[in-house]
Structures are given as structure tokens and as C-alpha cells.
Scaffold this active site. Structure first.
Site, PDB file in Angstrom:
ATOM      1  N   ILE A 183       3.943   0.608  -5.877  1.00 52.23           N
ATOM      2  CA  ILE A 183       2.659   1.102  -6.378  1.00 52.23           C
ATOM      3  C   ILE A 183       1.894   1.713  -5.204  1.00 52.23           C
ATOM      4  O   ILE A 183       1.463   0.987  -4.307  1.00 52.23           O
ATOM      5  CB  ILE A 183       1.838  -0.035  -7.022  1.00 52.23           C
ATOM      6  CG1 ILE A 183       2.643  -0.725  -8.131  1.00 52.23           C
ATOM      7  CG2 ILE A 183       0.506   0.499  -7.538  1.00 52.23           C
ATOM      8  CD1 ILE A 183       2.015  -2.010  -8.634  1.00 52.23           C
ATOM      9  N   ARG A 184       1.779   3.052  -5.190  1.00 43.13           N
ATOM     10  CA  ARG A 184       1.144   3.742  -4.052  1.00 43.13           C
ATOM     11  C   ARG A 184       1.662   3.187  -2.733  1.00 43.13           C
ATOM     12  O   ARG A 184       0.920   2.902  -1.795  1.00 43.13           O
ATOM     13  CB  ARG A 184      -0.384   3.609  -4.114  1.00 43.13           C
ATOM     14  CG  ARG A 184      -1.011   4.439  -5.195  1.00 43.13           C
ATOM     15  CD  ARG A 184      -2.539   4.324  -5.232  1.00 43.13           C
ATOM     16  NE  ARG A 184      -3.131   4.493  -3.924  1.00 43.13           N
ATOM     17  CZ  ARG A 184      -4.138   3.766  -3.455  1.00 43.13           C
ATOM     18  NH1 ARG A 184      -4.677   2.815  -4.174  1.00 43.13           N
ATOM     19  NH2 ARG A 184      -4.635   3.996  -2.252  1.00 43.13           N
TER      20      ARG A 184
ATOM     21  N   HIS B 118       6.224  -4.829  -4.242  1.00 41.53           N
ATOM     22  CA  HIS B 118       5.507  -6.034  -4.683  1.00 41.53           C
ATOM     23  C   HIS B 118       6.480  -7.055  -5.271  1.00 41.53           C
ATOM     24  O   HIS B 118       6.675  -7.092  -6.488  1.00 41.53           O
ATOM     25  CB  HIS B 118       4.462  -5.663  -5.740  1.00 41.53           C
ATOM     26  CG  HIS B 118       3.344  -4.837  -5.213  1.00 41.53           C
ATOM     27  ND1 HIS B 118       2.166  -5.381  -4.771  1.00 41.53           N
ATOM     28  CD2 HIS B 118       3.220  -3.496  -5.035  1.00 41.53           C
ATOM     29  CE1 HIS B 118       1.363  -4.418  -4.360  1.00 41.53           C
ATOM     30  NE2 HIS B 118       1.980  -3.267  -4.514  1.00 41.53           N
TER      31      HIS B 118
ATOM     32  N   GLU C 225       6.037 -10.074  -5.786  1.00 35.75           N
ATOM     33  CA  GLU C 225       5.323 -11.132  -6.513  1.00 35.75           C
ATOM     34  C   GLU C 225       5.155 -10.830  -7.997  1.00 35.75           C
ATOM     35  O   GLU C 225       4.769 -11.708  -8.755  1.00 35.75           O
ATOM     36  CB  GLU C 225       3.950 -11.374  -5.871  1.00 35.75           C
ATOM     37  CG  GLU C 225       2.915 -10.290  -6.106  1.00 35.75           C
ATOM     38  CD  GLU C 225       3.046  -9.057  -5.233  1.00 35.75           C
ATOM     39  OE1 GLU C 225       2.165  -8.186  -5.330  1.00 35.75           O
ATOM     40  OE2 GLU C 225       4.018  -8.960  -4.455  1.00 35.75           O
TER      41      GLU C 225
ATOM     42  N   CYS D  52       3.247  -4.321   0.720  1.00 37.27           N
ATOM     43  CA  CYS D  52       2.546  -3.071   0.458  1.00 37.27           C
ATOM     44  C   CYS D  52       1.398  -2.885   1.459  1.00 37.27           C
ATOM     45  O   CYS D  52       1.653  -2.586   2.625  1.00 37.27           O
ATOM     46  CB  CYS D  52       2.106  -2.990  -1.001  1.00 37.27           C
ATOM     47  SG  CYS D  52       1.725  -1.303  -1.536  1.00 37.27           S
TER      48      CYS D  52
ATOM     49  N   GLY E 157      -2.886  -4.370  -1.858  1.00 32.65           N
ATOM     50  CA  GLY E 157      -4.293  -4.110  -2.148  1.00 32.65           C
ATOM     51  C   GLY E 157      -4.648  -2.773  -1.538  1.00 32.65           C
ATOM     52  O   GLY E 157      -3.854  -1.840  -1.587  1.00 32.65           O
ATOM     53  N   GLU E 158      -5.785  -2.687  -0.892  1.00 35.72           N
ATOM     54  CA  GLU E 158      -6.210  -1.455  -0.232  1.00 35.72           C
ATOM     55  C   GLU E 158      -6.381  -1.775   1.248  1.00 35.72           C
ATOM     56  O   GLU E 158      -7.292  -2.501   1.633  1.00 35.72           O
ATOM     57  CB  GLU E 158      -7.518  -0.956  -0.861  1.00 35.72           C
ATOM     58  CG  GLU E 158      -7.683   0.542  -0.847  1.00 35.72           C
ATOM     59  CD  GLU E 158      -7.675   1.140   0.561  1.00 35.72           C
ATOM     60  OE1 GLU E 158      -8.483   0.718   1.408  1.00 35.72           O
ATOM     61  OE2 GLU E 158      -6.842   2.044   0.809  1.00 35.72           O
ATOM     62  N   SER E 159      -5.489  -1.255   2.066  1.00 32.55           N
ATOM     63  CA  SER E 159      -5.398  -1.686   3.464  1.00 32.55           C
ATOM     64  C   SER E 159      -6.677  -1.444   4.263  1.00 32.55           C
ATOM     65  O   SER E 159      -7.060  -2.298   5.074  1.00 32.55           O
ATOM     66  CB  SER E 159      -4.202  -1.027   4.156  1.00 32.55           C
ATOM     67  OG  SER E 159      -4.308   0.382   4.128  1.00 32.55           O
TER      68      SER E 159
ATOM     69  N   ARG F 207       1.308   5.591   5.018  1.00 29.99           N
ATOM     70  CA  ARG F 207       0.546   5.180   3.823  1.00 29.99           C
ATOM     71  C   ARG F 207       0.875   6.106   2.647  1.00 29.99           C
ATOM     72  O   ARG F 207       1.067   7.298   2.826  1.00 29.99           O
ATOM     73  CB  ARG F 207      -0.958   5.240   4.095  1.00 29.99           C
ATOM     74  CG  ARG F 207      -1.449   4.165   5.019  1.00 29.99           C
ATOM     75  CD  ARG F 207      -2.954   4.214   5.188  1.00 29.99           C
ATOM     76  NE  ARG F 207      -3.608   3.771   3.965  1.00 29.99           N
ATOM     77  CZ  ARG F 207      -4.704   4.338   3.462  1.00 29.99           C
ATOM     78  NH1 ARG F 207      -5.257   5.371   4.041  1.00 29.99           N
ATOM     79  NH2 ARG F 207      -5.239   3.870   2.359  1.00 29.99           N
TER      80      ARG F 207
END
Length: 191
Positions: free
Chosen positions: A136-137, A172, A174, A79, A47-49, A108
Site C-alpha cells: 500500500i503506497r 504489510h 500484519e 512499510c 502509516g505515514e513516515s 518512498r
């Protein structure tokens, strides 16, 4: 059947719940301290940490998360979840908080921006066949403490690590329906 919570205030929650349930775990969303109390293990999703840490503080989950993880609850970060578990961050915001516990320095967005996302098949310690990894990023691990085991590498950097009851991947696992990396975590929970 272990009770595995998935931090569900932000991030890639549904896919983790589906993967864990398919593997036989009692998987459920964690949004409140009372739900956290029922966990045998926990997944911190991608997600966005920075957002995840701020929401954890807002929902009064940050300190309980720190206490449970410091107390030995098995936890798997993917991630952004890897960033949340890291003791040190490179490239974060000045006020960025982590849960901590994993003796690593994480960079990051190490592989670049969203347009630089990629997939790769990686050898993974303990698994016979490579894991299909979706980045992903994604972060990578810049440095590890002496008790951190590297499970997989990409571009010359650790992207999957384990330290005692903690496990983290830059990618990821999942999203591909494989389940083997989650199985490694469930084995960690089972002790």
C-alpha cells in the site's frame, strides 16, 4: 514471552498487536519513553513516515528510539517503518527525519500512489511457502549496504531485508493473519 512494543503514535498499530499477541508475545503500545524502556523488541508499523517522525519528536521519543536501536534493540519496520529505519531516503521531503540504523536507501511510494496498491505471493528467505504480501503506497529498497541480507524481492527490488538486529518489509504482513513474518522477527528477538 518477549515484551514487544509497537510504536503507536500513528499507523497500523492494532493489527500488529493482534498478530504478536496471537504468537505468544507480550505486545503493547509505545507512546512514551517509559513504555519504550520496557521493550525487548519493537515494531515500527506502516502509516505515514513523515508524520510518524514528527510525532516521535513531539512526544520526545525520537532520540530514545535512536538510542535503543543503535544499542541493539531488535526492531521490525513495515512499510513506513522501513522508511523510518532507513539510513537514506529517496523521494522524501527536504526536512524528513529517520530513526536510522538500517544501511539501505529506500524510495518512498516506489510502487506508486494509493490506487497502485497491490498484493503478491513472494518467496521469503527461510520460509518454505511464499508470503502473501500487501503493498500500500509501498517503498522499495534502492540500495543495500554490505551487511544487509535481502529476504524477499518484488519488481526486481528488495522488499524485505535484515541487518543484524533490524528487519524491515515494504509490505504489510500484519493484515493477512499469516504470522510467519512476525515469527521470523520474534526469533530474531529471541536471539
Amino acid at each position: 514471552m518477549p515484551a514487544i512494543g509497537v510504536f503507536a503514535l500513528q499507523g497500523d498499530v492494532r493489527e500488529h498487536l493482534q498478530t504478536l499477541t496471537a504468537l505468544g508475545a507480550d505486545a503493547f503500545a509505545v507512546r512514551r519513553p517509559a513504555e519504550l524502556a520496557g521493550c525487548d523488541g519493537l515494531v515500527l508499523p506502516g502509516g505515514e513516515s513523515t508524520t510518524m517522525a514528527k510525532l516521535a519528536r513531539t512526544f520526545e521519543l525520537l532520540d530514545p528510539l535512536r538510542e535503543r536501536i543503535a544499542g541493539g534493540m531488535p526492531t521490525f519496520g513495515t512499510c513506513a517503518g522501513m522508511i523510518l529505519l532507513a539510513d537514506r531516503i529517496e523521494g522524501g521531503t527536504a526536512d524528513q527525519e529517520t530513526i536510522g540504523g538500517l544501511d539501505v536507501t529506500v524510495r518512498r511510494n516506489a510502487f506508486g500512489r494509493q490506487v497502485d496498491s497491490f498484493e503478491a505471493d513472494l518467496p521469503f528467505a527461510g520460509l518454505a511457502d511464499p508470503v502473501h504480501a500487501v503493498f500500500i503506497r509501498a517503498p522499495w529498497v534502492e540500495a543495500t549496504g554490505p551487511d544487509v541480507e535481502v529476504l524477499a524481492e518484488a519488481a526486481g527490488h528488495p522488499v524485505a531485508v535484515r541487518q543484524g538486529h533490524l528487519m524491515a518489509t515494504s509490505f504489510h504482513p500484519e493484515v493477512d493473519g499469516d504470522g510467519r513474518v512476525h515469527r521470523v522477527f520474534l526469533d530474531l528477538v529471541a536471539g
